[in-house]
Design a protein around this motif. Structure first.
Motif, PDB file in Angstrom:
ATOM      1  N   HIS A 155      -3.799  -1.962  -5.711  1.00 25.23           N
ATOM      2  CA  HIS A 155      -2.508  -1.307  -5.554  1.00 25.23           C
ATOM      3  C   HIS A 155      -2.125  -0.524  -6.802  1.00 25.23           C
ATOM      4  N   ARG A 199      -3.949   2.689  -6.744  1.00 30.18           N
ATOM      5  CA  ARG A 199      -3.350   3.666  -5.824  1.00 30.18           C
ATOM      6  C   ARG A 199      -2.152   4.363  -6.465  1.00 30.18           C
ATOM      7  N   ALA A 212       0.823  -1.204   0.000  1.00 36.04           N
ATOM      8  CA  ALA A 212       0.000   0.000   0.000  1.00 36.04           C
ATOM      9  C   ALA A 212       0.861   1.259   0.000  1.00 36.04           C
TER      10      ALA A 212
END
Length: 251
Positions: free
Chosen positions: A205, A208, A110
């Motif tokens: 991910h 992000r 993350a």
């Protein structure tokens, strides 16, 4: 910027399996496939893979036969020193443009992925410049496993040329099948490759990483301009690879 990645790809499991099965085999190289066929990026121009330290002479001939003339290595300097690409005598040009200069990066995905999104600007810019040199096409981008650093760099290149979010995500997630990081194979693969190498990639991910690029720079073009690209180069790339008929263009 191109459409952003969503949490779940729209591609079917059957389509993903078919694309993975159709990927060329390069002896000595894991997770090799054509990254084209998305957006305006044609096939036979951009390839992606894991490290080339075990590339065999037959594998090198296969790469040459596919048109690969330039390799872009995203690994850190210590990784390259430990496991240099086996390109000697192949005639393939080698460029080292690391995402992380040293073998130090966040342990948590993350945290890792947004940082990779930011640091990918320089390698993406280098790839753009190689794609603008017809004598150096096709380009092969790789890291260690060809899934995390390579996944982000390739996703940015695909998005730059208008690839829809579902196609970018589906290609990114194919690394899980190629590396045995799905289902019953995952435990064995994770044990054999501890750390990030044994972790499957996730659409969340990647999302992000790309959201981080947008939040810091507004657009993908802005991100690349901040990392040394020139507006004329980005325009030239889009001119070299215009949208396919019926494909939507993304900025």
């Amino acid at each position: 910027m191109a459409a952003m990645i969503v949490d779940e790809p729209m591609a079917t499991a059957e389509a993903t399996a078919a694309a993975t099965a159709a990927a060329p085999t390069v002896p000595g190289v894991r997770n090799f496939r054509d990254a084209g066929g998305t957006g305006a990026l044609p096939r036979g121009v951009l390839y992606r893979s894991g490290a080339l330290d075990r590339l065999t002479p037959d594998g090198a001939r296969t790469l040459r036969g596919l048109g690969v003339r330039t390799v872009l290595d995203l690994r850190s300097a210590p990784e390259v020193a430990d496991r240099p690409d086996a390109l000697g005598g192949s005639g393939i040009r080698y460029l080292h443009v690391p995402v992380f200069a040293e073998r130090r990066w966040p342990a948590e995905q993350a945290e890792l992925y947004p940082l990779m999104g930011e640091l990918a600007g320089r390698p993406v810019t280098a790839a753009v410049r190689q794609l603008l040199l017809p004598e150096h096409r096709a380009v092969l981008v790789h890291c260690a496993s060809g899934k995390d650093r390579t996944g982000v760099v390739v996703a940015l290149l695909q998005s730059l040329l208008g690839a829809p979010e579902a196609e970018v995500t589906a290609d990114f997630l194919r690394s899980n099948t190629a590396l045995g990081l799905t289902g019953a194979d995952r435990a064995a693969a994770g044990a054999a490759a501890p750390g990030h190498a044994g972790l499957p990639v996730s659409a969340v991910h990647l999302r992000r990483a790309l959201l981080s690029v947008r939040s810091h720079h507004g657009t993908l073009d802005g991100h690349l301009l901040a990392h040394g690209a020139r507006a004329a180069e980005l325009a030239a790339l889009r001119g070299a690879f215009p949208p396919r008929s019926g494909a939507a263009a993304h900025g």
